[in-house]
Design an enzyme around this catalytic site. Sequence first.
Site, PDB file in Angstrom:
ATOM      1  N   HIS A  48      69.302  35.433  40.798  1.00 28.18           N
ATOM      2  CA  HIS A  48      69.801  35.402  39.418  1.00 28.18           C
ATOM      3  C   HIS A  48      70.771  36.502  38.930  1.00 28.18           C
ATOM      4  O   HIS A  48      70.930  37.449  39.424  1.00 28.18           O
ATOM      5  CB  HIS A  48      68.266  36.107  38.651  1.00 28.18           C
ATOM      6  CG  HIS A  48      67.286  35.268  38.623  1.00 28.18           C
ATOM      7  ND1 HIS A  48      67.024  34.638  37.741  1.00 28.18           N
ATOM      8  CD2 HIS A  48      66.419  35.101  39.688  1.00 28.18           C
ATOM      9  CE1 HIS A  48      65.758  33.770  37.887  1.00 28.18           C
ATOM     10  NE2 HIS A  48      65.532  34.068  39.261  1.00 28.18           N
ATOM     11  N   ALA A 107      64.152  35.799  30.085  1.00 26.68           N
ATOM     12  CA  ALA A 107      65.120  35.779  28.812  1.00 26.68           C
ATOM     13  C   ALA A 107      64.770  34.917  27.773  1.00 26.68           C
ATOM     14  O   ALA A 107      65.327  34.807  26.503  1.00 26.68           O
ATOM     15  CB  ALA A 107      66.612  36.026  29.170  1.00 26.68           C
TER      16      ALA A 107
END
Length: 169
Positions: free
Chosen positions: A73, A123
Amino acid sequence: MTSTSTPSGLARFNALEEHAALAALHEACASRAWARRLLAARPYATAEDLYAASDAAMADLTTEDLHEAMAGHPPIGRPEPGDPASAREQSGMAGAPDGLKAEMLELNLAYQEKFGHVFLICATGRTGEQMRDAVKERLGNAPEQEREIARTELGKINRIRLARLVEED
């Protein structure tokens, strides 16, 4: 009336050759242990079965496996070029003011220095301000507590990515 047939997107995933299925799972999560466990449990009758297998595999990841997953990520606000999943998930930072982006960069660096891995948060649907506030709050956590929060957030991200993988045609 409930359908007993497997949804077409899931059937397509179930039918993939092993190397193609592993590649697809690796797009969802960088942990090889997680991907192997999901691959070994195929075929899945429902998407919920797949998500439950993902959750179980995530819960069983070692610290090393978890770090491998997190390494896949990019930092919040800096998705890798050619990574549409991260760009889509982090869209709340895309239009953020430059000051917020700069603050997020500083917070990401402080977080990474303290915990040794990227700040990980689901997110999707969050604003840049919400992500900034979350990293500020989580900087105060103990490493063990933060590792488990990151594991939970990673599980949420994996579910979203798996849903996209097996969605209907």
